[in-house]
Structure formats: C-alpha cells, structure tokens
Design an enzyme around this catalytic site. Structure first.
Site, mmCIF file in Angstrom:
data_model
loop_
_atom_site.group_PDB
_atom_site.id
_atom_site.type_symbol
_atom_site.label_atom_id
_atom_site.label_comp_id
_atom_site.label_asym_id
_atom_site.label_seq_id
_atom_site.Cartn_x
_atom_site.Cartn_y
_atom_site.Cartn_z
ATOM 1 N N CYS A 46 -66.669 -27.989 -16.221
ATOM 2 C CA CYS A 46 -66.063 -26.972 -15.359
ATOM 3 C C CYS A 46 -67.104 -26.304 -14.466
ATOM 4 C CB CYS A 46 -65.356 -25.939 -16.236
ATOM 5 S SG CYS A 46 -64.550 -24.654 -15.298
ATOM 6 N N CYS A 51 -64.268 -27.403 -12.005
ATOM 7 C CA CYS A 51 -63.532 -26.280 -11.405
ATOM 8 C C CYS A 51 -64.360 -25.466 -10.415
ATOM 9 C CB CYS A 51 -63.049 -25.313 -12.488
ATOM 10 S SG CYS A 51 -62.833 -25.977 -14.139
ATOM 11 N N LYS A 54 -65.937 -27.303 -7.260
ATOM 12 C CA LYS A 54 -64.787 -27.775 -6.475
ATOM 13 C C LYS A 54 -64.133 -26.630 -5.721
ATOM 14 C CE LYS A 54 -60.877 -27.626 -8.290
ATOM 15 N NZ LYS A 54 -59.917 -27.803 -9.390
ATOM 16 N N GLY A 188 -54.496 -40.781 -7.446
ATOM 17 C CA GLY A 188 -53.395 -39.933 -6.984
ATOM 18 C C GLY A 188 -53.203 -38.709 -7.845
ATOM 19 N N ILE A 191 -57.326 -34.388 -9.103
ATOM 20 C CA ILE A 191 -58.726 -34.400 -8.660
ATOM 21 C C ILE A 191 -58.848 -35.200 -7.354
ATOM 22 C CG2 ILE A 191 -61.063 -35.187 -9.264
ATOM 23 C CD1 ILE A 191 -60.417 -34.441 -12.185
ATOM 24 N N GLU A 194 -57.311 -33.122 -4.527
ATOM 25 C CA GLU A 194 -58.137 -31.970 -4.154
ATOM 26 C C GLU A 194 -59.324 -32.407 -3.291
ATOM 27 O OE1 GLU A 194 -57.401 -28.812 -7.774
ATOM 28 O OE2 GLU A 194 -59.007 -30.251 -8.020
ATOM 29 N N ARG A 211 -51.974 -46.195 -6.137
ATOM 30 C CA ARG A 211 -51.162 -47.340 -6.572
ATOM 31 C C ARG A 211 -49.672 -47.056 -6.612
ATOM 32 N NH1 ARG A 211 -52.487 -51.727 -8.090
ATOM 33 N NH2 ARG A 211 -54.627 -52.325 -8.464
ATOM 34 N N ARG A 217 -48.316 -37.448 -10.145
ATOM 35 C CA ARG A 217 -47.339 -37.749 -11.193
ATOM 36 C C ARG A 217 -47.347 -36.601 -12.204
ATOM 37 N NH1 ARG A 217 -47.893 -41.389 -15.489
ATOM 38 N NH2 ARG A 217 -49.985 -41.884 -14.762
ATOM 39 N N HIS A 452 -43.390 -6.466 0.430
ATOM 40 C CA HIS A 452 -43.150 -6.922 1.799
ATOM 41 C C HIS A 452 -44.287 -6.504 2.721
ATOM 42 C CE1 HIS A 452 -40.679 -8.284 5.093
ATOM 43 N NE2 HIS A 452 -40.955 -7.170 5.734
ATOM 44 N N GLU A 457 -42.877 -12.619 -2.137
ATOM 45 C CA GLU A 457 -41.607 -11.903 -2.317
ATOM 46 C C GLU A 457 -40.422 -12.866 -2.297
ATOM 47 O OE1 GLU A 457 -40.263 -9.269 0.909
ATOM 48 O OE2 GLU A 457 -41.674 -10.263 2.232
HETATM 49 C C1 LIG Z 1 -63.477 -32.498 -10.686
HETATM 50 C C2 LIG Z 1 -62.824 -31.663 -11.750
HETATM 51 C C3 LIG Z 1 -62.146 -30.516 -11.392
HETATM 52 C C4 LIG Z 1 -61.565 -29.726 -12.366
HETATM 53 N N1 LIG Z 1 -60.895 -28.607 -11.967
HETATM 54 C C5 LIG Z 1 -60.320 -27.801 -12.889
HETATM 55 C C6 LIG Z 1 -59.661 -26.608 -12.497
HETATM 56 O O1 LIG Z 1 -59.581 -26.279 -11.311
HETATM 57 N N2 LIG Z 1 -59.124 -25.827 -13.460
HETATM 58 C C7 LIG Z 1 -59.203 -26.157 -14.786
HETATM 59 O O2 LIG Z 1 -58.709 -25.406 -15.627
HETATM 60 N N3 LIG Z 1 -59.811 -27.299 -15.191
HETATM 61 C C8 LIG Z 1 -60.379 -28.119 -14.271
HETATM 62 N N4 LIG Z 1 -61.018 -29.261 -14.671
HETATM 63 C C9 LIG Z 1 -61.001 -29.631 -16.107
HETATM 64 C C10 LIG Z 1 -62.040 -28.838 -16.891
HETATM 65 O O3 LIG Z 1 -63.299 -28.989 -16.291
HETATM 66 C C11 LIG Z 1 -62.071 -29.349 -18.322
HETATM 67 O O4 LIG Z 1 -60.756 -29.295 -18.860
HETATM 68 C C12 LIG Z 1 -62.977 -28.521 -19.204
HETATM 69 O O5 LIG Z 1 -64.290 -28.532 -18.706
HETATM 70 C C13 LIG Z 1 -62.962 -29.080 -20.640
HETATM 71 O O6 LIG Z 1 -63.874 -28.378 -21.428
HETATM 72 P P1 LIG Z 1 -64.505 -29.066 -22.713
HETATM 73 O O7 LIG Z 1 -65.234 -27.973 -23.437
HETATM 74 O O8 LIG Z 1 -63.487 -29.822 -23.445
HETATM 75 O O9 LIG Z 1 -65.535 -30.150 -22.168
HETATM 76 P P2 LIG Z 1 -66.679 -30.122 -21.071
HETATM 77 O O10 LIG Z 1 -66.594 -28.922 -20.217
HETATM 78 O O11 LIG Z 1 -66.627 -31.444 -20.413
HETATM 79 O O12 LIG Z 1 -68.028 -29.994 -21.906
HETATM 80 C C14 LIG Z 1 -68.476 -30.993 -22.765
HETATM 81 C C15 LIG Z 1 -69.981 -30.888 -22.881
HETATM 82 O O13 LIG Z 1 -70.417 -31.656 -23.999
HETATM 83 C C16 LIG Z 1 -71.655 -32.267 -23.682
HETATM 84 N N5 LIG Z 1 -71.804 -33.399 -24.600
HETATM 85 C C17 LIG Z 1 -71.053 -34.531 -24.647
HETATM 86 N N6 LIG Z 1 -71.434 -35.306 -25.680
HETATM 87 C C18 LIG Z 1 -72.435 -34.650 -26.321
HETATM 88 C C19 LIG Z 1 -73.221 -34.933 -27.465
HETATM 89 N N7 LIG Z 1 -73.002 -36.022 -28.207
HETATM 90 N N8 LIG Z 1 -74.179 -34.039 -27.819
HETATM 91 C C20 LIG Z 1 -74.388 -32.898 -27.102
HETATM 92 N N9 LIG Z 1 -73.654 -32.586 -26.013
HETATM 93 C C21 LIG Z 1 -72.683 -33.441 -25.622
HETATM 94 C C22 LIG Z 1 -71.521 -32.638 -22.226
HETATM 95 O O14 LIG Z 1 -72.787 -32.796 -21.603
HETATM 96 C C23 LIG Z 1 -70.720 -31.438 -21.677
HETATM 97 O O15 LIG Z 1 -71.585 -30.441 -21.160
HETATM 98 C C24 LIG Z 1 -61.640 -30.082 -13.738
HETATM 99 C C25 LIG Z 1 -62.332 -31.240 -14.110
HETATM 100 C C26 LIG Z 1 -62.914 -32.024 -13.129
HETATM 101 C C27 LIG Z 1 -63.651 -33.266 -13.543
#
Ligand SMILES: Cc1cc2nc3c(=O)[nH]c(=O)nc-3n(C[C@H](O)[C@H](O)[C@H](O)COP(=O)(O)OP(=O)(O)OC[C@H]3O[C@@H](n4cnc5c(N)ncnc54)[C@H](O)[C@@H]3O)c2cc1C
Length: 468
Positions: A46, A51, A54, A188, A191, A194, A211, A217, A452, A457
């Site tokens: 994020c 997020c 972006k 599609g 991401i 956007e 596709r 979707r 308004h 509204e």
């Molecule tokens: C381009 C894009 C735009 C997005 N926009 C939005 C948005 O506008 N709003 C929204 O709510 N969500 C958005 N998301 C989704 C959001 O980023 C994720 O849902 C969120 O970050 C998930 O959090 P998480 O803690 O599950 O994993 P992550 O945030 O992915 O964190 C996982 C972390 O674990 C680390 N890691 C992985 N494996 C290991 C390991 N074995 N040992 C140590 N560290 C490890 C990684 O390096 C990473 O830092 C977007 C995602 C993308 C790709």
C-alpha cells in the site's frame, strides 16, 4: 518468563502486519516483525507500490483536466503546462520514505522488535530469518514465538507468453524511466483501469486491452459501462475482447501483436492481470499450513490457520484485497491473542458493505450489492438512477458526466447498494457506507436533507425509480 523469544512473530511489514504488531505490543505483548525489505519497505504494498503512490499520481493526472477547465472560469495560462515526470517521481519517493519512517517510529515506539530479512516458518513456534551479516555475507537467525502471524501480502501475476520479459507490473510502473509516451496496459481490473486513467492524464497515449466483454468485473454493470465510456471519452484507447500474442523489441519500441492481427507499438507494456499470494519459500508445506488453489493461506473466522498457533491476515489469504480489510483482520487476531482493548468486546470482521473506490477518471465509489447481486439475493429490487453533468462542468467545458445509482430491496425498503461514478466518489461514498451499514432504508434517504449545491445531494433526492 515465557519459553519463547516472542509472544507474537509477525511476518511482513505491510498494512496487516504493522497494524497487528503495533496493537499487540501496545497490549503488552513481546512482538517481533520481520520485513524482507527492511525499514525502508515498511508499509508494504500500500505504502510503497500501491494505494499511496497511485493516489499521488492520480492527483497529478487530475491537474491535466484542471488546467484545461480553468479557462472556462476565466483563468489564462500563459504557458502550456508541462509535466516534469522526474520531479513527480522524486517528490513521490520523498513522501514514501517519510511514510516508511513513520511506520518504523510507530513500531519501535510501541516496543516492537523490527527485523530485516526473509522469514521462513520452521515449526509451529519456530522462525528462521535469512538476513545479511555485517560484512554483507548471507546469515541466518533463529527465533521462537508462541504465535506466528503471516502477513506477507501478494505479488503481481503475469501469465507466460512470448515476450513476457519485456513487460512491467505495478511494482515497476511508478519509476518508469523515461516517461512512457506510448503505454499499453493489459488487464481490466481496478489496477489496470486506474493506471490507464493516470497515465492518460499525465499525457501518455494509453491503449488498454482486456480479454473480457467489459472492464471491472464484479462491479455494477451500469457502472462498468459508464466508466468505460468516460475513460474512452477522455482519450484511453480501450479495446475489449482483446489479447496479446507476443511482444518483441524493435527499433520503434515494443511491438505488441494482438490476437485480432493488429499491432500496437509501445514504450512500455504494463501487465495488471491479477495478484497471487506471497507464500513462496515461507515453509508452509513443511509445517502443514493448509492452502487453497492459488496458494492462499486458509483461515477460520478468526484468521487462525489449521495449525493452531499460526495465523494469517490480508492479501495472503486472498479474500478482499484492500488495506482497510487487512487492518480490520489484524485487529481481530490481536483481540483473539491478547484480549480486546479495555472496555471493548473482541472484534469480528464482516465482509458485508465494504465500501471501495476506484481512482479512474472519473472515480468510482461503491458500497453494497450490485443490481445483479441484489436481484439474485432478494428477487424484487427497486432501482433509482441519476445521470447528469456536474455543476462544475457547466463552465469548465468538460463533457464528463456523473452517474449515481441506488439499489433498494423492495420488500424491506433497505438500500442495499449505492454506486457512483464522478468526482470524489470515494469521499462521498465513505459517508453513505455508514448509512448502509446501519441499515438505512430508502425512506431514511428521502427524509435526509441534501447539501446544496453538491453532486452528493442527488443521493437523497432521487424520487422516482427507473425500474423494479
Ligand atoms: C497498484 C495497487 C493499488 C492499490 N490500491 C489500493 C487502494 O487504493 N485502496 C486499498 O484499500 N487497497 C489498495 N491496494 C491493495 C493493498 O495495497 C493491499 O490490500 C494491502 O497492501 C494488503 O496488505 P497486506 O498486509 O496483506 O500485505 P502487503 O501490504 O503486501 O505487505 C506484505 C509485506 O510482507 C513482506 N514479505 C513478504 N514475504 C515475506 C517474508 N517471507 N519475510 C518477511 N517479509 C515478507 C513484503 O515485502 C511486504 O512488505 C492496491 C494494491 C496495488 C498493487
């Protein structure tokens, strides 16, 4: 003293992991958090490649329209506005580094031990951290913990095809060098859409291939068609039922051959074709953690895996991939492990009425059921719909239109779906999400006084259903 090094060992410093570690430590638990990328990666997808960057780029892209529209309001721009892509990238990077530091301070300030390295689970209570020694050589550290939380997120998935080596994903798109004057986007989902809007606004010539019959979707069908139309109007060359055969590097750029025989030349090709759970090398098979077909970690309602002291939250569970969802799930785990906050009941997580936004231009904001889902669930539904040119665009010269839609369960009069395509749709829908969550009926909407003049509204002034 506990027999373990830590009460909780969190793997992954993203949205879910940081929240769980911080809250657990604040309840007095001894917590470690391991992040592969180290302190500068704290905040996960994020903060670093999702997020936040972006949305910053989306703001940057909006200026394109704002400059053009200002003239209708009497402004003269003496010079043609020009984007300094390198300045935008540098400013974004500076803000992300600041946020990484904020996360680091929050964790350390709560007493969390922050570790840098790739964590592997070696047993129900054992973790090995692959790390670097002071001299740069690879090293290993071993830890024990009463409980382990997997919060490793997801990673972009790119299918196999000839020329795959030439494509980038959302991980690389923020730092493209030079600016891609011609960008091809494949996908599609939200991401893909956007980034199509963002790079179109930043001045690239964007072609988007998908596709299927229509983008986005899972969103309301009317919303999907409406936003696709608005994106095309603003200059995105959106091609549906289209796919890539192969990609070759040529003197004129990347030559992308399409299934319909057409060729697109591009400076960069971005694949946004889905994400897969980050489970590679985690040691899940050896320790017996059950996984689904995509490799996702399977959990119960409290995010416990089939191995009692191993838990998982966020994208690695492949449920609803949104930051606020990962945060909510993390809080459930903390309450389960260390008890709820003083005076509060243990939290649970409901997946109904999760609001979400898509930062296309214009934005989408949505909460609750699509019309199709509501018809399937309730049978009889009443639909209210309004489409208009926002007041702002009466002078701006923009032809952008706004769509608002309410889906009402006819039997109970409850509003079960609310959808918007238009400026600041995310900001507007967040407020209405509280009303839907609280069970507001259409009668409550009707009794609410509008603000308004606003676009919002319209949601409380739609009197006549367009269909039942
Ligand atoms: C381009 C894009 C735009 C997005 N926009 C939005 C948005 O506008 N709003 C929204 O709510 N969500 C958005 N998301 C989704 C959001 O980023 C994720 O849902 C969120 O970050 C998930 O959090 P998480 O803690 O599950 O994993 P992550 O945030 O992915 O964190 C996982 C972390 O674990 C680390 N890691 C992985 N494996 C290991 C390991 N074995 N040992 C140590 N560290 C490890 C990684 O390096 C990473 O830092 C977007 C995602 C993308 C790709």
């Amino acid at each position: 003293m506990s027999a373990y090094d830590f009460d909780l060992f969190v793997i992954g410093g993203g949205s879910g992991g940081v929240r769980a570690a911080r809250m657990a430590a604040q309840r007095g638990a001894r917590v470690a958090l391991a992040e592969t990328l180290g302190t500068e990666g704290l905040g996960g997808t994020c903060v670093n490649v999702g997020c936040i960057p972006k949305k910053l780029y989306s703001y940057a892209a909006h200026y394109h329209d704002a400059f053009a529209e200002a003239q209708g309001y009497g402004w003269t721009l003496d010079a043609q506005p020009r984007l300094d892509w390198d300045a935008l990238k540098a400013n974004r990077a500076r803000e992300i580094t600041r946020l990484n530091g904020v996360y680091d301070n929050l964790l350390r300030g709560s007493g969390v031990t922050v570790l840098t390295g790739f964590a592997r689970i070696d047993g129900e209570h054992a973790i090995t951290l692959a790390t670097l020694n002071a001299d740069g050589s690879p090293g290993h550290q071993h830890f024990t913990a009463r409980d382990i939380l997997i919060a490793t997120g997801g990673t972009p998935h790119v299918p196999h095809f000839a020329g795959r080596e030439f494509v980038i994903t959302s991980n690389e798109v923020f730092d493209l060098d030079p600016f891609p004057q011609r960008l091809l986007i494949v996908g599609g989902g939200y991401i893909a859409c956007e980034f199509a809007s963002i790079f179109n606004g930043l001045g690239a010539q964007v072609t988007q291939l998908y596709r299927g019959e229509q983008v986005l979707r899972g969103f309301d069908d009317e919303v999907r068609h409406f936003v696709a139309g608005e994106m095309k109007k603003s200059g995105v060359d959106l091609r549906l039922n289209a796919g890539v055969v192969d990609i070759r590097r040529t003197a004129e750029g990347l030559r992308v051959e399409l299934e319909d025989g057409n060729v697109v030349l591009a400076d960069a090709v971005l694949y946004a074709t889905g994400r897969q759970p980050n489970v590679k090398g985690l040691g899940l098979e050896a320790v017996g953690v059950a996984q689904g077909a995509q490799g996702e970690v399977l959990v119960d309602a409290h995010y416990r895996t089939n191995v009692p002291h191993i838990w998982a939250v966020g994208d690695v569970t492949n449920r609803v991939q949104l930051t606020p969802v990962a945060l909510g799930e993390a809080m459930v785990v903390v309450d389960q492990l260390f008890g709820p906050a003083a005076g509060k009941a243990p939290r649970s997580m409901s997946y109904d009425f999760i609001p979400t936004a898509v930062f296309t231009h214009p934005n989408i904001g949505t909460v609750g059921l699509t019309e199709a889902q509501a018809r399937e669930r309730f049978g009889q539904v009443t639909i209210f719909r309004s489409e208009f040119k926002a007041l702002r665009h009466t002078l701006s010269g923009s032809s952008e239109r706004t769509l608002m839609k309410l889906v009402v369960d006819s039997a109970s009069d409850r509003v079960v779906g609310l959808h918007m395509v238009g400026a600041e749709a995310g900001e507007i829908v967040q407020g209405f999400a509280v009303a839907l969550k609280a069970g507001a009926t259409k009668a409550v909407f009707d009794a609410t006084i509008g603000i308004h003049p606003t676009a919002a509204e319209e949601f409380v002034t739609m009197r006549d259903p367009i269909k039942n």
